[in-house]
Scaffold this motif. Structure first.
Motif, PDB file in Angstrom:
ATOM      1  N   GLY A  18       0.796  -1.224   0.000  1.00  0.00           N
ATOM      2  CA  GLY A  18       0.000   0.000   0.000  1.00  0.00           C
ATOM      3  C   GLY A  18       0.827   1.271   0.000  1.00  0.00           C
ATOM      4  O   GLY A  18       0.338   2.326  -0.407  1.00  0.00           O
ATOM      5  N   LEU A  19       2.064   1.183   0.473  1.00  0.00           N
ATOM      6  CA  LEU A  19       2.938   2.357   0.464  1.00  0.00           C
ATOM      7  C   LEU A  19       3.403   2.724  -0.943  1.00  0.00           C
ATOM      8  O   LEU A  19       3.908   3.832  -1.163  1.00  0.00           O
ATOM      9  CB  LEU A  19       4.160   2.118   1.357  1.00  0.00           C
ATOM     10  N   ASP A  20       3.242   1.790  -1.887  1.00  0.00           N
ATOM     11  CA  ASP A  20       3.667   2.036  -3.279  1.00  0.00           C
ATOM     12  C   ASP A  20       5.104   2.568  -3.310  1.00  0.00           C
ATOM     13  O   ASP A  20       5.387   3.667  -3.813  1.00  0.00           O
ATOM     14  CB  ASP A  20       2.715   3.026  -3.944  1.00  0.00           C
ATOM     15  N   ILE A  21       6.010   1.782  -2.780  1.00  0.00           N
ATOM     16  CA  ILE A  21       7.372   2.229  -2.486  1.00  0.00           C
ATOM     17  C   ILE A  21       8.189   2.573  -3.732  1.00  0.00           C
ATOM     18  O   ILE A  21       8.229   1.806  -4.699  1.00  0.00           O
ATOM     19  CB  ILE A  21       8.101   1.161  -1.647  1.00  0.00           C
ATOM     20  N   ARG A  22       8.806   3.727  -3.679  1.00  0.00           N
ATOM     21  CA  ARG A  22       9.789   4.135  -4.679  1.00  0.00           C
ATOM     22  C   ARG A  22      11.150   3.643  -4.205  1.00  0.00           C
ATOM     23  O   ARG A  22      11.530   3.889  -3.049  1.00  0.00           O
ATOM     24  CB  ARG A  22       9.831   5.664  -4.805  1.00  0.00           C
ATOM     25  N   PRO A  23      11.917   2.977  -5.043  1.00  0.00           N
ATOM     26  CA  PRO A  23      13.211   2.440  -4.597  1.00  0.00           C
ATOM     27  C   PRO A  23      14.153   3.479  -4.013  1.00  0.00           C
ATOM     28  O   PRO A  23      14.935   3.182  -3.110  1.00  0.00           O
ATOM     29  CB  PRO A  23      13.790   1.822  -5.884  1.00  0.00           C
ATOM     30  N   ASP A  24      14.078   4.712  -4.489  1.00  0.00           N
ATOM     31  CA  ASP A  24      14.967   5.762  -3.986  1.00  0.00           C
ATOM     32  C   ASP A  24      14.261   6.696  -3.007  1.00  0.00           C
ATOM     33  O   ASP A  24      14.738   7.799  -2.715  1.00  0.00           O
ATOM     34  CB  ASP A  24      15.543   6.580  -5.141  1.00  0.00           C
ATOM     35  N   GLY A  25      13.121   6.267  -2.472  1.00  0.00           N
ATOM     36  CA  GLY A  25      12.338   7.112  -1.596  1.00  0.00           C
ATOM     37  C   GLY A  25      12.803   7.109  -0.150  1.00  0.00           C
ATOM     38  O   GLY A  25      13.674   6.328   0.253  1.00  0.00           O
ATOM     39  N   ILE A  26      12.203   7.992   0.631  1.00  0.00           N
ATOM     40  CA  ILE A  26      12.475   8.097   2.071  1.00  0.00           C
ATOM     41  C   ILE A  26      11.193   7.739   2.813  1.00  0.00           C
ATOM     42  O   ILE A  26      10.128   8.299   2.532  1.00  0.00           O
ATOM     43  CB  ILE A  26      12.935   9.519   2.452  1.00  0.00           C
ATOM     44  N   TYR A  27      11.308   6.828   3.772  1.00  0.00           N
ATOM     45  CA  TYR A  27      10.128   6.313   4.462  1.00  0.00           C
ATOM     46  C   TYR A  27      10.330   6.323   5.973  1.00  0.00           C
ATOM     47  O   TYR A  27      11.461   6.353   6.459  1.00  0.00           O
ATOM     48  CB  TYR A  27       9.803   4.896   3.972  1.00  0.00           C
ATOM     49  N   ASP A  29       8.915   4.136   9.332  1.00  0.00           N
ATOM     50  CA  ASP A  29       8.156   3.110  10.036  1.00  0.00           C
ATOM     51  C   ASP A  29       8.110   3.587  11.478  1.00  0.00           C
ATOM     52  O   ASP A  29       9.097   3.469  12.213  1.00  0.00           O
ATOM     53  CB  ASP A  29       8.851   1.752   9.924  1.00  0.00           C
ATOM     54  N   VAL A  30       6.981   4.139  11.895  1.00  0.00           N
ATOM     55  CA  VAL A  30       6.932   4.823  13.190  1.00  0.00           C
ATOM     56  C   VAL A  30       6.656   3.885  14.360  1.00  0.00           C
ATOM     57  O   VAL A  30       6.588   4.324  15.507  1.00  0.00           O
ATOM     58  CB  VAL A  30       5.906   5.983  13.174  1.00  0.00           C
ATOM     59  N   THR A  31       6.487   2.605  14.065  1.00  0.00           N
ATOM     60  CA  THR A  31       6.293   1.582  15.108  1.00  0.00           C
ATOM     61  C   THR A  31       7.233   0.420  14.799  1.00  0.00           C
ATOM     62  O   THR A  31       6.789  -0.668  14.448  1.00  0.00           O
ATOM     63  CB  THR A  31       4.821   1.118  15.140  1.00  0.00           C
ATOM     64  N   PHE A  32       8.520   0.643  14.959  1.00  0.00           N
ATOM     65  CA  PHE A  32       9.531  -0.311  14.505  1.00  0.00           C
ATOM     66  C   PHE A  32       9.390  -1.689  15.145  1.00  0.00           C
ATOM     67  O   PHE A  32       9.354  -2.705  14.458  1.00  0.00           O
ATOM     68  CB  PHE A  32      10.935   0.265  14.772  1.00  0.00           C
ATOM     69  N   GLY A  33       9.317  -1.755  16.465  1.00  0.00           N
ATOM     70  CA  GLY A  33       9.094  -3.026  17.153  1.00  0.00           C
ATOM     71  C   GLY A  33      10.119  -4.084  16.826  1.00  0.00           C
ATOM     72  O   GLY A  33      11.321  -3.919  17.042  1.00  0.00           O
ATOM     73  N   GLY A  34       9.651  -5.208  16.263  1.00  0.00           N
ATOM     74  CA  GLY A  34      10.555  -6.291  15.884  1.00  0.00           C
ATOM     75  C   GLY A  34      11.201  -6.095  14.537  1.00  0.00           C
ATOM     76  O   GLY A  34      12.044  -6.903  14.127  1.00  0.00           O
ATOM     77  N   GLY A  35      10.809  -5.051  13.826  1.00  0.00           N
ATOM     78  CA  GLY A  35      11.448  -4.729  12.549  1.00  0.00           C
ATOM     79  C   GLY A  35      10.897  -5.470  11.344  1.00  0.00           C
ATOM     80  O   GLY A  35      11.467  -5.377  10.253  1.00  0.00           O
ATOM     81  N   GLY A  36       9.783  -6.175  11.495  1.00  0.00           N
ATOM     82  CA  GLY A  36       9.236  -6.936  10.371  1.00  0.00           C
ATOM     83  C   GLY A  36       8.817  -6.070   9.202  1.00  0.00           C
ATOM     84  O   GLY A  36       9.183  -6.329   8.053  1.00  0.00           O
ATOM     85  N   HIS A  37       8.038  -5.022   9.486  1.00  0.00           N
ATOM     86  CA  HIS A  37       7.637  -4.114   8.414  1.00  0.00           C
ATOM     87  C   HIS A  37       8.842  -3.381   7.839  1.00  0.00           C
ATOM     88  O   HIS A  37       8.949  -3.184   6.623  1.00  0.00           O
ATOM     89  CB  HIS A  37       6.612  -3.096   8.935  1.00  0.00           C
ATOM     90  N   SER A  38       9.758  -2.983   8.710  1.00  0.00           N
ATOM     91  CA  SER A  38      10.935  -2.240   8.249  1.00  0.00           C
ATOM     92  C   SER A  38      11.782  -3.055   7.283  1.00  0.00           C
ATOM     93  O   SER A  38      12.248  -2.547   6.258  1.00  0.00           O
ATOM     94  CB  SER A  38      11.794  -1.809   9.446  1.00  0.00           C
ATOM     95  N   ARG A  39      11.995  -4.325   7.589  1.00  0.00           N
ATOM     96  CA  ARG A  39      12.801  -5.164   6.707  1.00  0.00           C
ATOM     97  C   ARG A  39      12.130  -5.344   5.348  1.00  0.00           C
ATOM     98  O   ARG A  39      12.794  -5.388   4.313  1.00  0.00           O
ATOM     99  CB  ARG A  39      13.076  -6.506   7.373  1.00  0.00           C
ATOM    100  N   ALA A  40      10.807  -5.428   5.352  1.00  0.00           N
ATOM    101  CA  ALA A  40      10.085  -5.546   4.087  1.00  0.00           C
ATOM    102  C   ALA A  40      10.224  -4.266   3.264  1.00  0.00           C
ATOM    103  O   ALA A  40      10.344  -4.312   2.036  1.00  0.00           O
ATOM    104  CB  ALA A  40       8.614  -5.856   4.349  1.00  0.00           C
ATOM    105  N   ILE A  41      10.198  -3.124   3.921  1.00  0.00           N
ATOM    106  CA  ILE A  41      10.387  -1.851   3.212  1.00  0.00           C
ATOM    107  C   ILE A  41      11.803  -1.757   2.670  1.00  0.00           C
ATOM    108  O   ILE A  41      12.024  -1.391   1.504  1.00  0.00           O
ATOM    109  CB  ILE A  41      10.085  -0.658   4.146  1.00  0.00           C
ATOM    110  N   SER A  43      13.785  -4.048   1.797  1.00  0.00           N
ATOM    111  CA  SER A  43      13.999  -4.968   0.678  1.00  0.00           C
ATOM    112  C   SER A  43      13.566  -4.367  -0.652  1.00  0.00           C
ATOM    113  O   SER A  43      13.949  -4.862  -1.717  1.00  0.00           O
ATOM    114  CB  SER A  43      13.252  -6.285   0.916  1.00  0.00           C
ATOM    115  N   ARG A  44      12.792  -3.285  -0.599  1.00  0.00           N
ATOM    116  CA  ARG A  44      12.299  -2.639  -1.810  1.00  0.00           C
ATOM    117  C   ARG A  44      13.033  -1.338  -2.120  1.00  0.00           C
ATOM    118  O   ARG A  44      12.704  -0.673  -3.111  1.00  0.00           O
ATOM    119  CB  ARG A  44      10.789  -2.368  -1.670  1.00  0.00           C
ATOM    120  N   LEU A  45      13.995  -0.966  -1.285  1.00  0.00           N
ATOM    121  CA  LEU A  45      14.742   0.269  -1.507  1.00  0.00           C
ATOM    122  C   LEU A  45      16.077  -0.013  -2.188  1.00  0.00           C
ATOM    123  O   LEU A  45      16.725  -1.033  -1.916  1.00  0.00           O
ATOM    124  CB  LEU A  45      15.003   0.977  -0.173  1.00  0.00           C
ATOM    125  N   CYS A  46      16.489   0.925  -3.034  1.00  0.00           N
ATOM    126  CA  CYS A  46      17.835   0.845  -3.611  1.00  0.00           C
ATOM    127  C   CYS A  46      18.794   1.556  -2.659  1.00  0.00           C
ATOM    128  O   CYS A  46      18.406   2.031  -1.587  1.00  0.00           O
ATOM    129  CB  CYS A  46      17.855   1.461  -4.998  1.00  0.00           C
TER     130      CYS A  46
END
Length: 302
Positions: A18-27, A29-41, A43-46
């Motif tokens: 849903g974030l429609d991630i741009r590989p060179d974008g800046i994002y 994750d305001v609830t880092f926790g265990g880092g699951g969402h962060s690692r997925a993000i 993986s899509r960044l250059c």
């Protein structure tokens, strides 16, 4: 500390997509926790992309990836604008918030989030400051306890529960999860005692950590820190949270106050990407029962 043990993220694929991630974008994750969402993000960044992971709990830092594209920010997300400015970031391309409590918090008895073990009644996400739940219960008047129970639960007898807590503390301070559970036991529905007790603990946790105020401030600041076309993805677990996010996307404010243009169209700075909330499917709820109440809403800033 393994992130898989720390937390299993809900709606992982759907929220990151849903974030429609741009590989060179800046994002962010305001609830880092265990880092699951962060690692997925990540993986899509250059190599030109960057992710800022916010968490007010120092325990979460152990899960931070050793990646030059990642910066861990030890802070409550209510201060997102200040900390992004500190790091030299004007606007970001996407913000992800998973408002659920990490498994780590529920499963670490000494944190006091659960009634399954007798432990100090703490409940603070950030143990370096602020009042504990025990301190809150010692200082709040009966009316204040009843107010928070009415606001954050659908319990049938919030007044009786508040009175029971006040009576209990007149004899001994309510300082452990076991003492709290025992104090309110007689006021709960015996056919749904654990469910009702979980709501009591949830309401107190929300109050101790100022969760609703933090969400209001995050949503308001998102308008400033997201670039036009940037996306906001929020996963909620409570009807009040979901209503705030829904109102904010629809009207630009958490109260849901509508402003219309001369043609009668609702004026909002957002384009809803999801008209209805996305919820976990059967496979996810079977694999992760704690995801059952998760709802994901996504919006794009105009």
């Amino acid at each position: 500390m393994e992130s898989e043990i720390y937390h299993i993220p809900a709606l992982l694929a759907q929220s990151v997509k849903g974030l429609d991630i741009r590989p060179d974008g800046i994002y962010a994750d305001v609830t880092f926790g265990g880092g699951g969402h962060s690692r997925a993000i990540l993986s899509r960044l250059c190599e030109r992309g960057h992710l800022y992971g916010f968490d007010r709990d120092t325990d979460a830092y152990a899960n931070a990836p050793l990646d030059p594209r990642f910066t861990f920010v030890h802070s409550d997300f209510r201060y997102i604008s200040n900390f992004l400015h500190y790091h030299g970031v004007g606007q970001v391309d996407g913000i992800l918030a998973d408002l659920g409590v990490s498994f780590h918090h529920f499963d670490s008895a000494e944190r006091g989030f659960s009634f399954r073990s007798d432990a100090p009644l703490d409940m603070r996400m950030n143990r370096s400051g602020g009042q504990t739940c025990a301190e809150l219960l010692a200082g709040y008047a009966k009316e204040d306890i009843e107010r928070l129970l009415r606001s954050y639960t659908d319990l049938k007898r919030p007044g009786a529960i508040a009175s029971a807590i006040v009576r209990a503390r007149e004899h001994n301070p309510v300082e452990t999860t076991g003492q709290l559970a025992e104090a309110v036991k007689g006021t709960l529905n015996p056919k749904a005692e654990k469910k009702d007790l979980a709501q009591v603990f949830q309401a107190l946790r929300i109050e101790v950590n100022g969760e609703m105020d933090a969400l209001r401030r995050l949503l308001k600041q998102s308008l400033r820190v997201l670039r036009p076309g940037g996306r906001l993805a929020v996963i909620t677990y409570h009807s009040i949270e979901d209503r705030m996010v829904k109102n904010f996307i629809r009207s630009g404010n958490v109260e849901g106050e509508i402003d219309k243009d001369i043609f009668g169209n609702i004026s909002t700075p957002w384009k809803a990407v999801t008209r209805s909330p996305i919820v976990p499917d059967k496979a996810e709820t079977e694999a992760n029962p704690r995801s059952r109440s998760a709802k994901l809403r996504i919006a794009e800033k105009k």
